[in-house]
Design a protein around this motif. Sequence first.
Motif, mmCIF file in Angstrom:
data_model
loop_
_atom_site.group_PDB
_atom_site.id
_atom_site.type_symbol
_atom_site.label_atom_id
_atom_site.label_comp_id
_atom_site.label_asym_id
_atom_site.label_seq_id
_atom_site.Cartn_x
_atom_site.Cartn_y
_atom_site.Cartn_z
ATOM 1 N N ALA A 56 0.953 -1.051 0.435
ATOM 2 C CA ALA A 56 0.274 -0.108 0.424
ATOM 3 C C ALA A 56 0.911 1.450 0.287
ATOM 4 C CB ALA A 56 -0.942 -0.089 1.164
ATOM 5 N N PHE A 57 1.989 1.238 0.701
ATOM 6 C CA PHE A 57 2.280 2.605 0.535
ATOM 7 C C PHE A 57 3.448 2.522 -0.977
ATOM 8 C CE2 PHE A 57 3.300 0.309 4.978
ATOM 9 C CZ PHE A 57 2.571 0.996 5.778
ATOM 10 N N GLU A 58 3.598 1.703 -1.440
ATOM 11 C CA GLU A 58 4.101 2.671 -2.873
ATOM 12 C C GLU A 58 3.046 2.466 -4.165
ATOM 13 O OE1 GLU A 58 5.908 2.177 -6.662
ATOM 14 O OE2 GLU A 58 6.826 1.689 -4.804
ATOM 15 N N TYR A 59 1.428 3.090 -3.501
ATOM 16 C CA TYR A 59 0.673 3.079 -3.839
ATOM 17 C C TYR A 59 0.177 4.772 -3.632
ATOM 18 C CZ TYR A 59 -2.078 -0.598 -6.139
ATOM 19 O OH TYR A 59 -2.327 -2.150 -6.969
ATOM 20 N N GLY A 60 0.981 5.110 -2.320
ATOM 21 C CA GLY A 60 0.640 6.231 -1.827
ATOM 22 C C GLY A 60 1.894 6.988 -2.152
ATOM 23 N N PHE A 93 -3.866 -2.409 8.700
ATOM 24 C CA PHE A 93 -5.226 -3.575 9.213
ATOM 25 C C PHE A 93 -5.585 -4.364 8.209
ATOM 26 C CE2 PHE A 93 -4.448 2.081 9.538
ATOM 27 C CZ PHE A 93 -3.847 1.509 10.597
ATOM 28 N N VAL A 94 -5.121 -4.329 7.849
ATOM 29 C CA VAL A 94 -5.344 -5.894 6.893
ATOM 30 C C VAL A 94 -3.928 -6.319 6.501
ATOM 31 C CG1 VAL A 94 -7.279 -4.824 5.823
ATOM 32 C CG2 VAL A 94 -5.133 -4.701 4.387
ATOM 33 N N THR A 95 -4.187 -7.813 5.659
ATOM 34 C CA THR A 95 -2.501 -8.209 5.727
ATOM 35 C C THR A 95 -2.681 -8.192 4.163
ATOM 36 O OG1 THR A 95 -3.513 -9.696 7.137
ATOM 37 C CG2 THR A 95 -1.807 -11.009 5.724
ATOM 38 N N ASP A 96 -3.581 -8.540 3.265
ATOM 39 C CA ASP A 96 -3.302 -8.097 2.114
ATOM 40 C C ASP A 96 -4.351 -7.525 1.115
ATOM 41 O OD1 ASP A 96 -1.156 -10.534 1.254
ATOM 42 O OD2 ASP A 96 -2.685 -12.154 2.636
ATOM 43 N N LEU A 97 -3.874 -6.475 0.158
ATOM 44 C CA LEU A 97 -4.557 -5.871 -1.118
ATOM 45 C C LEU A 97 -5.785 -6.640 -1.562
ATOM 46 C CD1 LEU A 97 -2.450 -3.118 -0.577
ATOM 47 C CD2 LEU A 97 -4.016 -3.503 0.824
ATOM 48 N N ASP A 98 -5.096 -7.995 -2.138
ATOM 49 C CA ASP A 98 -6.137 -8.275 -3.366
ATOM 50 C C ASP A 98 -6.968 -9.063 -2.670
ATOM 51 O OD1 ASP A 98 -4.954 -11.058 -2.574
ATOM 52 O OD2 ASP A 98 -3.769 -10.126 -1.937
ATOM 53 N N PRO A 103 -12.731 -0.370 -5.057
ATOM 54 C CA PRO A 103 -11.752 0.523 -5.299
ATOM 55 C C PRO A 103 -10.651 0.554 -4.652
ATOM 56 C CG PRO A 103 -13.651 0.747 -6.330
ATOM 57 C CD PRO A 103 -13.779 -0.229 -5.137
ATOM 58 N N LEU A 104 -9.726 0.546 -4.343
ATOM 59 C CA LEU A 104 -8.880 0.850 -3.085
ATOM 60 C C LEU A 104 -8.475 3.027 -3.937
ATOM 61 C CD1 LEU A 104 -5.050 -0.766 -3.445
ATOM 62 C CD2 LEU A 104 -7.652 -0.960 -1.260
ATOM 63 N N GLU A 105 -9.106 3.412 -2.337
ATOM 64 C CA GLU A 105 -8.412 5.033 -2.835
ATOM 65 C C GLU A 105 -7.239 5.462 -2.203
ATOM 66 O OE1 GLU A 105 -11.907 5.134 -0.127
ATOM 67 O OE2 GLU A 105 -13.491 5.010 -1.383
ATOM 68 N N VAL A 106 -6.358 5.933 -2.935
ATOM 69 C CA VAL A 106 -5.102 7.095 -2.246
ATOM 70 C C VAL A 106 -4.786 8.062 -2.304
ATOM 71 C CG1 VAL A 106 -2.974 6.328 -2.926
ATOM 72 C CG2 VAL A 106 -4.287 4.144 -3.293
ATOM 73 N N ALA A 127 -13.904 1.746 -0.009
ATOM 74 C CA ALA A 127 -14.962 1.775 0.679
ATOM 75 C C ALA A 127 -15.369 2.751 1.895
ATOM 76 C CB ALA A 127 -16.240 0.412 0.683
ATOM 77 N N GLY A 128 -14.029 3.489 2.055
ATOM 78 C CA GLY A 128 -14.466 4.016 3.976
ATOM 79 C C GLY A 128 -14.057 3.637 4.917
ATOM 80 N N ARG A 129 -13.035 2.329 4.465
ATOM 81 C CA ARG A 129 -12.206 2.138 5.921
ATOM 82 C C ARG A 129 -10.739 2.041 5.367
ATOM 83 N NH1 ARG A 129 -11.099 -4.926 4.825
ATOM 84 N NH2 ARG A 129 -10.114 -5.189 6.819
ATOM 85 N N LEU A 130 -10.186 2.693 6.469
ATOM 86 C CA LEU A 130 -8.891 2.768 6.593
ATOM 87 C C LEU A 130 -7.987 1.841 6.396
ATOM 88 C CD1 LEU A 130 -6.230 4.659 6.502
ATOM 89 C CD2 LEU A 130 -6.326 4.347 8.905
ATOM 90 N N LEU A 131 -7.145 1.333 5.406
ATOM 91 C CA LEU A 131 -6.049 -0.335 5.173
ATOM 92 C C LEU A 131 -5.068 -0.185 5.259
ATOM 93 C CD1 LEU A 131 -7.324 -1.245 1.604
ATOM 94 C CD2 LEU A 131 -8.886 -1.964 3.428
ATOM 95 N N ALA A 132 -3.858 1.318 4.841
ATOM 96 C CA ALA A 132 -2.871 1.744 5.719
ATOM 97 C C ALA A 132 -3.053 3.012 5.474
ATOM 98 C CB ALA A 132 -2.100 1.213 4.507
#
Length: 148
Positions: A56-60, A93-98, A103-106, A127-132
């Motif tokens: 996720a940090f590469e996405y950010g 806050f999750v193990t995997d993104l796949d 859709p991911l919101e970055v 969907a409003g849930r923080l992943l990283a």
Amino acid sequence: MIDKNQIQALIPHAGAMCLLEEVTAWDGQSIACVTETHRDPANPLRRQGRLPAVMAFEYGGQAAAIHGGLRARAAGQTAPPGYLAALRDARWFVTDLDGIAEPLEVAAQLLLGDQAHCLYAIQVSAAGRLLAEARIAIAPQATAETAS
């Protein structure tokens, strides 16, 4: 709206390594992007068929790079090449993104900096849930002029 073709003109990431598909909003301090590349089986960041949440940090980082490119373009300039120099306060806050169906919101928010040295707060949600989330520092790449 800024699509993937326009994004690829702003950052050095090309083809499948360009992870973000659309910029939905941006201003001088922040950017919001969306993508569904996290579910692509051909995503180049996958390992053993999975896309670990740490990616996720590469996405950010790519959102921050796009933001820098847009800021430079708005000023009639080209953003200098940079790299992710530091990652701080990284939490996921999750193990995997796949496995995320939405859709991911970055998002990336410029905390301080100029065209070459920047500090951003990044968040990846679905969907409003923080992943990283994390803070990242961007530094300019050495050029022939700065290396000598």
